[in-house]
Design a protein around this motif. Sequence first.
Motif, PDB file in Angstrom:
ATOM      1  N   ALA A   7       3.970  -3.235  42.167  1.00  0.00           N
ATOM      2  CA  ALA A   7       2.757  -4.039  42.317  1.00  0.00           C
ATOM      3  C   ALA A   7       1.513  -3.165  42.239  1.00  0.00           C
ATOM      4  N   ALA A   8       1.568  -1.968  42.875  1.00  0.00           N
ATOM      5  CA  ALA A   8       0.427  -1.045  42.807  1.00  0.00           C
ATOM      6  C   ALA A   8       0.173  -0.620  41.367  1.00  0.00           C
ATOM      7  N   LEU A   9       1.239  -0.323  40.626  1.00  0.00           N
ATOM      8  CA  LEU A   9       1.095   0.060  39.228  1.00  0.00           C
ATOM      9  C   LEU A   9       0.499  -1.078  38.408  1.00  0.00           C
ATOM     10  N   ALA A  10       0.947  -2.310  38.681  1.00  0.00           N
ATOM     11  CA  ALA A  10       0.420  -3.463  37.944  1.00  0.00           C
ATOM     12  C   ALA A  10      -1.066  -3.652  38.203  1.00  0.00           C
ATOM     13  N   VAL A  11      -1.479  -3.483  39.461  1.00  0.00           N
ATOM     14  CA  VAL A  11      -2.901  -3.633  39.803  1.00  0.00           C
ATOM     15  C   VAL A  11      -3.731  -2.557  39.105  1.00  0.00           C
ATOM     16  N   VAL A  12      -3.245  -1.322  39.154  1.00  0.00           N
ATOM     17  CA  VAL A  12      -3.969  -0.228  38.499  1.00  0.00           C
ATOM     18  C   VAL A  12      -4.042  -0.467  36.989  1.00  0.00           C
ATOM     19  N   ALA A  13      -2.941  -0.945  36.397  1.00  0.00           N
ATOM     20  CA  ALA A  13      -2.935  -1.215  34.957  1.00  0.00           C
ATOM     21  C   ALA A  13      -3.974  -2.280  34.597  1.00  0.00           C
ATOM     22  N   MET A  14      -4.079  -3.322  35.409  1.00  0.00           N
ATOM     23  CA  MET A  14      -5.075  -4.364  35.137  1.00  0.00           C
ATOM     24  C   MET A  14      -6.498  -3.824  35.281  1.00  0.00           C
ATOM     25  N   LEU A  15      -6.713  -2.968  36.269  1.00  0.00           N
ATOM     26  CA  LEU A  15      -8.044  -2.383  36.450  1.00  0.00           C
ATOM     27  C   LEU A  15      -8.388  -1.455  35.292  1.00  0.00           C
ATOM     28  N   ILE A  16      -7.399  -0.707  34.814  1.00  0.00           N
ATOM     29  CA  ILE A  16      -7.629   0.163  33.648  1.00  0.00           C
ATOM     30  C   ILE A  16      -8.001  -0.682  32.429  1.00  0.00           C
ATOM     31  N   LEU A  17      -7.291  -1.797  32.242  1.00  0.00           N
ATOM     32  CA  LEU A  17      -7.616  -2.691  31.129  1.00  0.00           C
ATOM     33  C   LEU A  17      -9.035  -3.227  31.264  1.00  0.00           C
ATOM     34  N   GLY A  18      -9.413  -3.592  32.504  1.00  0.00           N
ATOM     35  CA  GLY A  18     -10.772  -4.076  32.729  1.00  0.00           C
ATOM     36  C   GLY A  18     -11.821  -3.028  32.423  1.00  0.00           C
ATOM     37  N   LEU A  19     -11.568  -1.779  32.846  1.00  0.00           N
ATOM     38  CA  LEU A  19     -12.508  -0.689  32.544  1.00  0.00           C
ATOM     39  C   LEU A  19     -12.614  -0.456  31.039  1.00  0.00           C
ATOM     40  N   HIS A  20     -11.478  -0.584  30.364  1.00  0.00           N
ATOM     41  CA  HIS A  20     -11.490  -0.373  28.913  1.00  0.00           C
ATOM     42  C   HIS A  20     -12.268  -1.474  28.199  1.00  0.00           C
TER      43      HIS A  20
END
Length: 485
Positions: A7-20
């Motif tokens: 779940a932590a990895l999924a949240v970080v992945a979504m935030l990375i996508l948002g930053l991108h």
Amino acid sequence: MNWYDLAALAVVAMLILGLHLARRRIGFTARTLLAIPLGVAVGVGFQGHVEYVEPIGSIYVNGLMALVGPLIIVSILSSVTGFGTAGTLRRVGLRSVGWLVLTTGIAIVLTLGVALSLGVGRGAELGGGSDVDTESLSRIVRPVPDVVVDFFPKNIVGDLADGKVIPVIIFTLLIAVAYAAVAGREPQVVEPVTRLIEAARVIIYRVVGYVIALTPYAVLGLTTVAVSDAAGNRAALWSLIGLLGISYLLCFVDAYLVNGVLLRVAADVNPLTWFRSFLPAQTTAFTTQSSIGTLPVTTDVLTHRIGVPREIAGFTAPLGANLGMPGCAAIWPLLVAIWGINATGMAYGAADYAVLAVLCLLVSLGTAGVPGTATITTTTVLAAAGLPLEFLALTLPISTVADMARTLTNVTAAGVATTIVARREGRLDDAVFLSRGVVTTTEVPTDQDGHREPLPEHESEHEHEHESDTEHESDTEPRRPALAP
């Protein structure tokens, strides 16, 4: 499989996508800064469950570290071709060493004054001293002759593989001096080498641009892991929170106040503008805790945002990642020593503190800019001064958190020294500096027809919307003359 980690990895992945996705509206620096509070929130929310997030930051740091050796070699060799004469190389080298040592000396005086005035460590109870294992610290204490011998290259390939940067710098300098000597007498002989060096520089700097473009996403991952680890050690941190607070105070005073004065007085630049331009390097240093790992970002920012010529940035900045280091070689060793001296009530006079100061200055002449360096330098200083290694062992729970501010201080001092050297050489490009980060036409790679190649992501964002105006200024506005030595 741990679902919390996923779940932590999924949240970080979504935030990375948002930053991108936000890269067209939010600049590189803003996204890097935004990644820090986002990482703090994820680290607190998923405390102890960031195992799958950790590789994100680790891969980025490994990428930076892989570039350090090639970057140092091509930067120094390219600097020599840019300097033109051995005299210029010698002058820039002496100035670089002088300013790097001076910044460390100022940090030593600052730390002594503040720590002794506040009585750091008085009333502290160094409980558990008998249970503290200092055997591992004792093993890293090395005789001074051995340390000096290791400064010099034995196997350059092995030194590169082991991350021994100082021998690599010395070896490259030997090649550079020989190149300059031959070029002065027979320029046609070294012409192929000159073209090879320039081609290697363009390629390496392009790769650096690719890696730096990943900084906001890596900062998110690094911050998440750091906050998660720190939150899990609150009990251990609490007893040392005062020492940690003072270390941050000293680091930020040195990084911003002291260096701000040096920038205004010695480089004649606006400190606020300089710090805004240098922020990406500071952010990377704070999260990676590695001056060496931050070196690609440091040289990129100095060249493209500050206006330091690439030959000076490529020469002085690598030196600053291995020489000086006020955070790890001055502030932390002295602070730990004074904290332990006061806590144990040891009789220590002015002469003893003077010896400590000299030891810190000597240690700063060969400090590796990698995580954990402060532990090595502090151990060396304590052992040389005859102080108990328990002083350092008791502070290890807060060392990682303190290392963030220490590394930021180290990288900032190196950047300031590089800027001052450029100004004293009359080579600081004020048009680039005042435009706050526009790449000059001389630094942008071009193809065979003279057309610009695409810039890396962080160089092509809206920060460059006024690029054409700045290029015109760079072509018409002369650089300011050098200040007196």
